[in-house]
Design a protein around this motif. Sequence first.
Motif, PDB file in Angstrom:
ATOM      1  N   ALA A  66       7.091  13.125  -7.567  1.00  0.00           N
ATOM      2  CA  ALA A  66       6.820  13.447  -8.969  1.00  0.00           C
ATOM      3  C   ALA A  66       8.110  13.353  -9.781  1.00  0.00           C
ATOM      4  O   ALA A  66       8.129  12.831 -10.898  1.00  0.00           O
ATOM      5  N   GLU A  67       9.170  13.840  -9.210  1.00  0.00           N
ATOM      6  CA  GLU A  67      10.497  13.789  -9.844  1.00  0.00           C
ATOM      7  C   GLU A  67      10.956  12.342 -10.010  1.00  0.00           C
ATOM      8  O   GLU A  67      11.424  11.935 -11.075  1.00  0.00           O
ATOM      9  N   ALA A  68      10.795  11.564  -8.946  1.00  0.00           N
ATOM     10  CA  ALA A  68      11.302  10.191  -8.970  1.00  0.00           C
ATOM     11  C   ALA A  68      10.471   9.273  -9.860  1.00  0.00           C
ATOM     12  O   ALA A  68      11.008   8.374 -10.513  1.00  0.00           O
ATOM     13  N   ALA A  69       9.152   9.491  -9.873  1.00  0.00           N
ATOM     14  CA  ALA A  69       8.277   8.567 -10.598  1.00  0.00           C
ATOM     15  C   ALA A  69       7.949   9.051 -12.002  1.00  0.00           C
ATOM     16  O   ALA A  69       7.659   8.253 -12.888  1.00  0.00           O
ATOM     17  N   GLY A 118       0.856  -1.182   0.000  1.00  0.00           N
ATOM     18  CA  GLY A 118       0.000   0.000   0.000  1.00  0.00           C
ATOM     19  C   GLY A 118       0.890   1.229   0.000  1.00  0.00           C
ATOM     20  O   GLY A 118       2.118   1.121  -0.116  1.00  0.00           O
ATOM     21  N   PRO A 119       0.313   2.408   0.158  1.00  0.00           N
ATOM     22  CA  PRO A 119       1.130   3.625   0.162  1.00  0.00           C
ATOM     23  C   PRO A 119       2.216   3.600   1.238  1.00  0.00           C
ATOM     24  O   PRO A 119       3.364   3.982   0.968  1.00  0.00           O
ATOM     25  N   VAL A 120       1.882   3.144   2.426  1.00  0.00           N
ATOM     26  CA  VAL A 120       2.857   3.156   3.522  1.00  0.00           C
ATOM     27  C   VAL A 120       4.019   2.207   3.229  1.00  0.00           C
ATOM     28  O   VAL A 120       5.196   2.580   3.328  1.00  0.00           O
ATOM     29  N   GLY A 121       3.694   0.982   2.843  1.00  0.00           N
ATOM     30  CA  GLY A 121       4.745   0.013   2.556  1.00  0.00           C
ATOM     31  C   GLY A 121       5.621   0.437   1.389  1.00  0.00           C
ATOM     32  O   GLY A 121       6.858   0.331   1.451  1.00  0.00           O
ATOM     33  N   LEU A 122       4.989   0.949   0.338  1.00  0.00           N
ATOM     34  CA  LEU A 122       5.754   1.353  -0.839  1.00  0.00           C
ATOM     35  C   LEU A 122       6.626   2.575  -0.545  1.00  0.00           C
ATOM     36  O   LEU A 122       7.759   2.677  -1.032  1.00  0.00           O
ATOM     37  N   VAL A 132       6.407   2.911  -8.956  1.00  0.00           N
ATOM     38  CA  VAL A 132       7.445   3.266  -9.933  1.00  0.00           C
ATOM     39  C   VAL A 132       8.689   3.782  -9.205  1.00  0.00           C
ATOM     40  O   VAL A 132       9.817   3.363  -9.492  1.00  0.00           O
ATOM     41  N   ALA A 133       8.481   4.682  -8.248  1.00  0.00           N
ATOM     42  CA  ALA A 133       9.611   5.277  -7.534  1.00  0.00           C
ATOM     43  C   ALA A 133      10.405   4.212  -6.774  1.00  0.00           C
ATOM     44  O   ALA A 133      11.651   4.206  -6.785  1.00  0.00           O
ATOM     45  N   ALA A 134       9.672   3.314  -6.113  1.00  0.00           N
ATOM     46  CA  ALA A 134      10.355   2.277  -5.333  1.00  0.00           C
ATOM     47  C   ALA A 134      11.160   1.363  -6.253  1.00  0.00           C
ATOM     48  O   ALA A 134      12.324   1.028  -5.968  1.00  0.00           O
ATOM     49  N   GLU A 135      10.564   0.971  -7.361  1.00  0.00           N
ATOM     50  CA  GLU A 135      11.260   0.063  -8.276  1.00  0.00           C
ATOM     51  C   GLU A 135      12.438   0.763  -8.941  1.00  0.00           C
ATOM     52  O   GLU A 135      13.511   0.174  -9.109  1.00  0.00           O
ATOM     53  N   ARG A 136      12.248   2.033  -9.314  1.00  0.00           N
ATOM     54  CA  ARG A 136      13.374   2.769  -9.906  1.00  0.00           C
ATOM     55  C   ARG A 136      14.533   2.922  -8.920  1.00  0.00           C
ATOM     56  O   ARG A 136      15.698   2.965  -9.316  1.00  0.00           O
ATOM     57  N   ALA A 137      14.192   3.005  -7.636  1.00  0.00           N
ATOM     58  CA  ALA A 137      15.248   3.127  -6.621  1.00  0.00           C
ATOM     59  C   ALA A 137      15.897   1.781  -6.323  1.00  0.00           C
ATOM     60  O   ALA A 137      16.857   1.711  -5.544  1.00  0.00           O
ATOM     61  N   GLY A 138      15.345   0.711  -6.912  1.00  0.00           N
ATOM     62  CA  GLY A 138      15.984  -0.596  -6.753  1.00  0.00           C
ATOM     63  C   GLY A 138      15.211  -1.609  -5.939  1.00  0.00           C
ATOM     64  O   GLY A 138      15.646  -2.754  -5.795  1.00  0.00           O
ATOM     65  N   ILE A 169       7.897   3.419   2.356  1.00  0.00           N
ATOM     66  CA  ILE A 169       9.029   2.949   3.166  1.00  0.00           C
ATOM     67  C   ILE A 169      10.057   2.267   2.268  1.00  0.00           C
ATOM     68  O   ILE A 169      11.275   2.503   2.378  1.00  0.00           O
ATOM     69  N   ALA A 170       9.553   1.431   1.355  1.00  0.00           N
ATOM     70  CA  ALA A 170      10.460   0.737   0.435  1.00  0.00           C
ATOM     71  C   ALA A 170      11.245   1.731  -0.413  1.00  0.00           C
ATOM     72  O   ALA A 170      12.459   1.585  -0.613  1.00  0.00           O
ATOM     73  N   TRP A 171      10.550   2.744  -0.902  1.00  0.00           N
ATOM     74  CA  TRP A 171      11.196   3.767  -1.725  1.00  0.00           C
ATOM     75  C   TRP A 171      12.289   4.475  -0.924  1.00  0.00           C
ATOM     76  O   TRP A 171      13.435   4.602  -1.374  1.00  0.00           O
ATOM     77  N   ARG A 172      11.926   4.918   0.288  1.00  0.00           N
ATOM     78  CA  ARG A 172      12.883   5.643   1.114  1.00  0.00           C
ATOM     79  C   ARG A 172      14.105   4.779   1.443  1.00  0.00           C
ATOM     80  O   ARG A 172      15.251   5.260   1.430  1.00  0.00           O
ATOM     81  N   CYS A 173      13.881   3.519   1.769  1.00  0.00           N
ATOM     82  CA  CYS A 173      14.993   2.634   2.131  1.00  0.00           C
ATOM     83  C   CYS A 173      15.862   2.321   0.912  1.00  0.00           C
ATOM     84  O   CYS A 173      17.096   2.326   0.994  1.00  0.00           O
ATOM     85  N   ALA A 174      15.211   2.036  -0.204  1.00  0.00           N
ATOM     86  CA  ALA A 174      15.972   1.708  -1.409  1.00  0.00           C
ATOM     87  C   ALA A 174      16.795   2.911  -1.858  1.00  0.00           C
ATOM     88  O   ALA A 174      17.944   2.763  -2.298  1.00  0.00           O
TER      89      ALA A 174
END
Lengths: 364, 364
Positions: free
Chosen positions: B81-84, B13-17, B164-170, B19-24
Amino acid sequence: MLTRPDVAVVGAGPVGLAIAWRCAARGLRVVVHDPAPGSGASHVAAGMLSPVAEAYFGEHELTALLADSAARWPAFAAELAEAAGVGFGHRTEGTLVVGLTGDDLAEARRLWSYQRGLGLPITPLRPSKLRDREPALAPRVRGGAVAAGDHQVDPRRLVAALRVAAERAGATLVPDAVARLSDLDAGVTVVAAGCGAAALTGLPVRPVKGQVLRLRAPGRGAPGFRHVIRGYADGESVYLVPRDTGEVVVGATVEERADTEVTAGAVLRLLRAAVDLVPELAEYDLVEASAGLRPGTPDNAPILGPLPGRPGVLAATGHHRHGIVLTPVTADLIAQLIVTGEADPLLAPFTPDRFVAEEERTWN
Amino acid sequence: MLTRPDVAVVGAGPVGLAIAWRCAARGLRVVVHDPAPGSGASHVAAGMLSPVAEAYFGEHELTALLADSAARWPAFAAELAEAAGVGFGHRTEGTLVVGLTGDDLAEARRLWSYQRGLGLPITPLRPSKLRDREPALAPRVRGGAVAAGDHQVDPRRLVAALRVAAERAGATLVPDAVARLSDLDAGVTVVAAGCGAAALTGLPVRPVKGQVLRLRAPGRGAPGFRHVIRGYADGESVYLVPRDTGEVVVGATVEERADTEVTAGAVLRLLRAAVDLVPELAEYDLVEASAGLRPGTPDNAPILGPLPGRPGVLAATGHHRHGIVLTPVTADLIAQLIVTGEADPLLAPFTPDRFVAEEERTWN
């Protein structure tokens, strides 16, 4: 097809399929054309068989046809059940006509007084008697009447049953759209295409939008009432049709529109009237909101019979709000016309030439 | 996976994604597990970023967290917006709080007086000023206030952008359901599974059902109003969230139930309040009626931080009605905790041990 069919039917709604069934059962080779059988007005219809509650001021000939067809329904239903081997929700508990407020009751009473004047079987009930019959009615419902002979059927299951019966009798369904009648090659062509009849024939059939809800009793039990309820509630007219499956159909708007969008305002009005009349419906699931297009005509009556200037083409359309109740008489009379060439006198008020003649009077 | 991940997140969900984005983005190897990303509460949520209008009596610490997270939203939105590279409907026109009747207005005023007392930015408006801002409001709306800083975002598009942002960050998304935390092998496990957190952790997270409608302006134009409208209408509380796409979200019921059925009564109440407040909504299409389950907690506040007795497991759940507005602060603080091992003081009131401790007080 290896041989030219005797009958081509355009439209696999209840009317088209019933005609196909009747013709095939009499030994004719029948082909029914429809890219999406049962996807027209019948898909949304509630399936009330209501010659009495649908008898409106000034529509004598239509009322007579409704009564005739409703009288055919019990035998038609028995025959179809036998032929198809599946049920289609034919129920005979009757219809209650009720008014929520004093004004609503006055409106309902005005109509049923007219219906009684025609000799139709509708009986006023005291509020206590009304609630004895349907305890689910809101305590504030002011009064009503019972039309014991106004029954119901499930149109979606009816289409499925008619399709089985027609195919078992030898009719063939072809999933193609007919763009021009001249594309068909058959002894007789029957246009039973609902609103689509206008483009195929030039007949004055217009779409009349109806929005309908489908609720479901909680826990998938049966609904808490068994009669069809036709109510007037703060000026809104609504009907509630309970099914054995737990479904309750709530309908319907009557709108001179050709789109099939579901609007917030219509859903609000239907739900408000439904819950005002039968409060427990608030706890039911809302499982479907949909809109369909009834084939309306200038005089609200169907168009049945030979198309002037188009030999071998018959119309069976324009059933407006009455397609389900009128299915037996339409199928019987059109099949008889095809097989014997003789038009039953019942058809006379409903033939297509009434509109052609009018046009000639206007333009010549 | 060839290498053991640093972080396993349960729930996309938004929270999990987030967190994933920030950590990645900080260089950690992150795997997110969810068989159906974005199908939980966020799929139904309206996406109001309303620290002011959501500040209720006695919830000071939650109000402070909401305000903190809302203040992070502009930078978070710009960064996302920048990341995704895709939009997610972030709009900043602000929120109008309105009352339909005198009683409704008294109820609304009681709450905004409290909010003003906390120093939150909400400004009463005279009826004429209210209508200057939104002419679509019904003439009978008695009055209201504006919370100019209460914004909105489209949660469905937010999830898509975060993914998109989380996956782009790895980060890697794995479409599997996690039945037991012990099935995961990662440096840190974050349970961001909404209502699913209860079964995984034993935390007191319970489903709180919300029913929501989605309308669409006719002709697919923009809705006829631009503010989020939170209204009280004959005792019903409702919100109306207009989107650039023409969508208007109407919500929401708050029910202590775990099913996701849509009920006739809830739809009726939502539509009645919506149309009473903004009459033109009656002409809008009703395109969706759905229900979701918010992850509620005993004190209505989220559960953020280490799970007692479960080393390496963090909770980020229980966001109840506030998952969207709380996404930035949750992601920032949980990521910081994972990366640095240091808990921000903001987290203190929301850690899981408040429930464990309570239980111990009860039973020891």
